[in-house]
Scaffold this motif. Structure first.
Motif, PDB file in Angstrom:
ATOM      1  N   GLY A 179       0.806  -1.215   0.000  1.00  0.00           N
ATOM      2  CA  GLY A 179       0.000   0.000   0.000  1.00  0.00           C
ATOM      3  C   GLY A 179       0.835   1.259   0.000  1.00  0.00           C
ATOM      4  O   GLY A 179       0.386   2.330  -0.434  1.00  0.00           O
ATOM      5  N   GLN A 180       2.083   1.137   0.460  1.00  0.00           N
ATOM      6  CA  GLN A 180       3.021   2.264   0.451  1.00  0.00           C
ATOM      7  C   GLN A 180       3.755   2.377  -0.881  1.00  0.00           C
ATOM      8  O   GLN A 180       4.549   3.299  -1.072  1.00  0.00           O
ATOM      9  N   GLY A 181       3.511   1.427  -1.784  1.00  0.00           N
ATOM     10  CA  GLY A 181       4.160   1.464  -3.081  1.00  0.00           C
ATOM     11  C   GLY A 181       5.445   0.670  -3.183  1.00  0.00           C
ATOM     12  O   GLY A 181       6.169   0.767  -4.180  1.00  0.00           O
ATOM     13  N   VAL A 182       5.740  -0.138  -2.170  1.00  0.00           N
ATOM     14  CA  VAL A 182       6.962  -0.942  -2.167  1.00  0.00           C
ATOM     15  C   VAL A 182       6.781  -2.141  -3.115  1.00  0.00           C
ATOM     16  O   VAL A 182       5.728  -2.776  -3.120  1.00  0.00           O
ATOM     17  N   PRO A 183       7.764  -2.501  -3.924  1.00  0.00           N
ATOM     18  CA  PRO A 183       7.663  -3.667  -4.805  1.00  0.00           C
ATOM     19  C   PRO A 183       7.463  -4.949  -3.999  1.00  0.00           C
ATOM     20  O   PRO A 183       7.880  -5.043  -2.836  1.00  0.00           O
ATOM     21  N   LEU A 184       6.840  -5.963  -4.621  1.00  0.00           N
ATOM     22  CA  LEU A 184       6.440  -7.178  -3.915  1.00  0.00           C
ATOM     23  C   LEU A 184       7.600  -7.857  -3.195  1.00  0.00           C
ATOM     24  O   LEU A 184       7.488  -8.189  -2.011  1.00  0.00           O
ATOM     25  N   SER A 185       8.699  -8.104  -3.875  1.00  0.00           N
ATOM     26  CA  SER A 185       9.820  -8.803  -3.255  1.00  0.00           C
ATOM     27  C   SER A 185      10.343  -8.052  -2.032  1.00  0.00           C
ATOM     28  O   SER A 185      10.607  -8.650  -0.977  1.00  0.00           O
ATOM     29  N   GLU A 186      10.475  -6.749  -2.171  1.00  0.00           N
ATOM     30  CA  GLU A 186      10.954  -5.935  -1.051  1.00  0.00           C
ATOM     31  C   GLU A 186       9.930  -5.914   0.075  1.00  0.00           C
ATOM     32  O   GLU A 186      10.294  -5.931   1.265  1.00  0.00           O
ATOM     33  N   ALA A 187       8.638  -5.898  -0.265  1.00  0.00           N
ATOM     34  CA  ALA A 187       7.585  -5.903   0.750  1.00  0.00           C
ATOM     35  C   ALA A 187       7.637  -7.181   1.575  1.00  0.00           C
ATOM     36  O   ALA A 187       7.470  -7.154   2.811  1.00  0.00           O
ATOM     37  N   ILE A 188       7.873  -8.317   0.912  1.00  0.00           N
ATOM     38  CA  ILE A 188       7.980  -9.588   1.617  1.00  0.00           C
ATOM     39  C   ILE A 188       9.184  -9.582   2.552  1.00  0.00           C
ATOM     40  O   ILE A 188       9.099  -9.991   3.719  1.00  0.00           O
ATOM     41  N   GLU A 189      10.311  -9.123   2.036  1.00  0.00           N
ATOM     42  CA  GLU A 189      11.532  -9.092   2.854  1.00  0.00           C
ATOM     43  C   GLU A 189      11.363  -8.199   4.075  1.00  0.00           C
ATOM     44  O   GLU A 189      11.729  -8.579   5.197  1.00  0.00           O
ATOM     45  N   ASP A 190      10.780  -7.027   3.883  1.00  0.00           N
ATOM     46  CA  ASP A 190      10.562  -6.110   5.006  1.00  0.00           C
ATOM     47  C   ASP A 190       9.554  -6.686   6.004  1.00  0.00           C
ATOM     48  O   ASP A 190       9.700  -6.515   7.218  1.00  0.00           O
ATOM     49  N   ALA A 191       8.521  -7.360   5.498  1.00  0.00           N
ATOM     50  CA  ALA A 191       7.520  -7.971   6.370  1.00  0.00           C
ATOM     51  C   ALA A 191       8.132  -9.097   7.195  1.00  0.00           C
ATOM     52  O   ALA A 191       7.824  -9.249   8.390  1.00  0.00           O
ATOM     53  N   ARG A 192       8.993  -9.891   6.588  1.00  0.00           N
ATOM     54  CA  ARG A 192       9.678 -10.957   7.323  1.00  0.00           C
ATOM     55  C   ARG A 192      10.526 -10.367   8.446  1.00  0.00           C
ATOM     56  O   ARG A 192      10.561 -10.901   9.565  1.00  0.00           O
ATOM     57  N   ASP A 193      11.200  -9.284   8.163  1.00  0.00           N
ATOM     58  CA  ASP A 193      12.018  -8.633   9.192  1.00  0.00           C
ATOM     59  C   ASP A 193      11.139  -8.151  10.351  1.00  0.00           C
ATOM     60  O   ASP A 193      11.524  -8.263  11.525  1.00  0.00           O
ATOM     61  N   PHE A 194       9.971  -7.614  10.025  1.00  0.00           N
ATOM     62  CA  PHE A 194       9.063  -7.135  11.073  1.00  0.00           C
ATOM     63  C   PHE A 194       8.593  -8.288  11.947  1.00  0.00           C
ATOM     64  O   PHE A 194       8.555  -8.173  13.184  1.00  0.00           O
ATOM     65  N   VAL A 195       8.226  -9.410  11.320  1.00  0.00           N
ATOM     66  CA  VAL A 195       7.764 -10.569  12.082  1.00  0.00           C
ATOM     67  C   VAL A 195       8.872 -11.078  13.006  1.00  0.00           C
ATOM     68  O   VAL A 195       8.629 -11.383  14.176  1.00  0.00           O
ATOM     69  N   ARG A 196      10.079 -11.175  12.500  1.00  0.00           N
ATOM     70  CA  ARG A 196      11.186 -11.668  13.320  1.00  0.00           C
ATOM     71  C   ARG A 196      11.461 -10.726  14.500  1.00  0.00           C
ATOM     72  O   ARG A 196      11.709 -11.183  15.620  1.00  0.00           O
ATOM     73  N   ALA A 197      11.375  -9.435  14.260  1.00  0.00           N
ATOM     74  CA  ALA A 197      11.575  -8.481  15.353  1.00  0.00           C
ATOM     75  C   ALA A 197      10.472  -8.614  16.397  1.00  0.00           C
ATOM     76  O   ALA A 197      10.732  -8.529  17.607  1.00  0.00           O
ATOM     77  N   ALA A 198       9.232  -8.832  15.945  1.00  0.00           N
ATOM     78  CA  ALA A 198       8.110  -8.990  16.871  1.00  0.00           C
ATOM     79  C   ALA A 198       8.229 -10.289  17.666  1.00  0.00           C
ATOM     80  O   ALA A 198       7.856 -10.342  18.848  1.00  0.00           O
ATOM     81  N   LEU A 199       8.741 -11.349  17.041  1.00  0.00           N
ATOM     82  CA  LEU A 199       8.979 -12.598  17.762  1.00  0.00           C
ATOM     83  C   LEU A 199      10.001 -12.387  18.883  1.00  0.00           C
ATOM     84  O   LEU A 199       9.818 -12.865  20.014  1.00  0.00           O
ATOM     85  N   LEU A 200      11.051 -11.684  18.584  1.00  0.00           N
ATOM     86  CA  LEU A 200      12.097 -11.436  19.574  1.00  0.00           C
ATOM     87  C   LEU A 200      11.617 -10.525  20.695  1.00  0.00           C
ATOM     88  O   LEU A 200      12.162 -10.554  21.805  1.00  0.00           O
ATOM     89  N   ALA A 201      10.580  -9.719  20.417  1.00  0.00           N
ATOM     90  CA  ALA A 201      10.079  -8.763  21.413  1.00  0.00           C
ATOM     91  C   ALA A 201       8.842  -9.277  22.144  1.00  0.00           C
ATOM     92  O   ALA A 201       8.171  -8.513  22.836  1.00  0.00           O
ATOM     93  N   ALA A 202       8.528 -10.562  22.011  1.00  0.00           N
ATOM     94  CA  ALA A 202       7.322 -11.119  22.647  1.00  0.00           C
ATOM     95  C   ALA A 202       7.311 -10.832  24.145  1.00  0.00           C
ATOM     96  O   ALA A 202       8.327 -11.014  24.828  1.00  0.00           O
ATOM     97  N   PRO A 203       6.163 -10.383  24.687  1.00  0.00           N
ATOM     98  CA  PRO A 203       6.102 -10.006  26.104  1.00  0.00           C
ATOM     99  C   PRO A 203       6.029 -11.190  27.062  1.00  0.00           C
ATOM    100  O   PRO A 203       6.112 -11.000  28.276  1.00  0.00           O
ATOM    101  N   GLY A 204       5.832 -12.408  26.545  1.00  0.00           N
ATOM    102  CA  GLY A 204       5.799 -13.579  27.418  1.00  0.00           C
ATOM    103  C   GLY A 204       4.448 -13.900  28.005  1.00  0.00           C
ATOM    104  O   GLY A 204       4.353 -14.676  28.970  1.00  0.00           O
ATOM    105  N   PHE A 205       3.379 -13.353  27.432  1.00  0.00           N
ATOM    106  CA  PHE A 205       2.045 -13.599  27.957  1.00  0.00           C
ATOM    107  C   PHE A 205       1.521 -14.973  27.531  1.00  0.00           C
ATOM    108  O   PHE A 205       1.818 -15.455  26.437  1.00  0.00           O
ATOM    109  N   GLY A 206       0.683 -15.564  28.377  1.00  0.00           N
ATOM    110  CA  GLY A 206      -0.004 -16.795  28.028  1.00  0.00           C
ATOM    111  C   GLY A 206       0.776 -18.048  28.373  1.00  0.00           C
ATOM    112  O   GLY A 206       2.011 -18.037  28.453  1.00  0.00           O
ATOM    113  N   GLU A 207       0.032 -19.145  28.536  1.00  0.00           N
ATOM    114  CA  GLU A 207       0.650 -20.418  28.910  1.00  0.00           C
ATOM    115  C   GLU A 207       0.925 -21.306  27.700  1.00  0.00           C
ATOM    116  O   GLU A 207       1.582 -22.335  27.834  1.00  0.00           O
ATOM    117  N   GLY A 208       0.410 -20.927  26.529  1.00  0.00           N
ATOM    118  CA  GLY A 208       0.599 -21.741  25.332  1.00  0.00           C
ATOM    119  C   GLY A 208       1.393 -20.999  24.283  1.00  0.00           C
ATOM    120  O   GLY A 208       2.498 -20.511  24.554  1.00  0.00           O
TER     121      GLY A 208
END
Length: 249
Positions: free
Chosen positions: A210-239
């Motif tokens: 939606g920002q106009g980023v090409p598909l391949s770059e959008a995927i790469e940037d999205a993967r980076d965001f997911v990995r950063a969010a995984l590393l920043a998990a707050p530790g909530f929940g038992e599962g």
């Protein structure tokens, strides 16, 4: 391109906030987009699983889409949990003539293992895959859709996500009509806090497109965001706990 880009998420609600509409809103907002929603179903769930689901009517889902598109406009669409074949058909009808990127995450089973799409709903995915700019199945979803050969034969552009595959390395494969593609690999992040990874990835791709980023770059940037969010998990929940969207800068 509109600033901020207007991103419409069509998906189910996750009461625990880790996946679905809630994860999409967090992702879109953190990445600089304006989040709009068309809720398809309401779920009672947490890190351990889904305990109740109420699916909305196709007319109500369509009305939400119409309300957003008619007044706010839209620059990209993310589709997640649909809930019924009739909703899948209603969404396909609404999106068929929209000239914007569409990312379809064919949600069939939650991270905790709860089934979120029956066989008839999966069959109705065909129209949406034909419309979508990109479909993002995980390992089991790709198999249920017929595998690599079947999607390639139908000319479907897809990102085969490897997070559910065994091994210490995660590989995501972009396959485009005609056989062209690209692959990304990264070391697996050892964590049980993976609830909403697919929702987050697909909504992030939609936001970047939606920002106009090409598909391949959008995927790469999205993967980076997911990995950063995984590393920043707050530790909530038992599962399978939620990721840390809030902590990603």
């Amino acid at each position: 391109m509109t600033s901020p880009p207007r991103i419409l998420s069509i998906a189910g609600s996750d009461s625990s906030g880790g996946a679905g509409i809630q994860a999409d809103i967090k992702t879109i907002t953190m990445l600089g987009g304006y989040a709009m929603t068309a809720i398809t179903a309401i779920t009672a769930q947490n890190s351990r699983g889904v305990t109740a689901v109420e699916v909305l009517s196709p007319a109500m889902v369509a009305a939400q889409v119409d309300a957003c598109v008619a007044d706010m406009g839209v620059d990209a669409v993310k589709i997640g949990m649909l809930g019924s074949p009739a909703i899948a058909d209603a969404v396909a009808e609404r999106l068929a003539d929209l000239a914007v990127p569409v990312i379809f995450d064919p949600v069939m089973v939650s991270t905790a293992g709860s089934v979120l799409a029956d066989a008839a709903t999966v069959a109705a995915f065909e129209r949406l895959m034909a419309i979508a700019t990109l479909t993002t199945p995980n390992v089991d979803e790709l198999a249920a859709l017929g595998g690599d050969a079947a999607l390639a034969a139908r000319g479907i552009a897809y990102l085969a996500k490897g997070g559910d595959a065994p091994g210490d390395t995660v590989e995501d494969r972009l396959v485009l009509p005609g056989g062209e593609g690209q692959a990304w690999t990264a070391p697996r992040i050892a964590t049980r806090h993976t609830h909403g990874t697919g929702c987050t990835l697909s909504s992030a791709i939609a936001t970047f497109l939606g920002q106009g980023v090409p598909l391949s770059e959008a995927i790469e940037d999205a993967r980076d965001f997911v990995r950063a969010a995984l590393l920043a998990a707050p530790g909530f929940g038992e599962g399978h706990g939620p990721m840390g969207h809030h902590a990603v800068r």
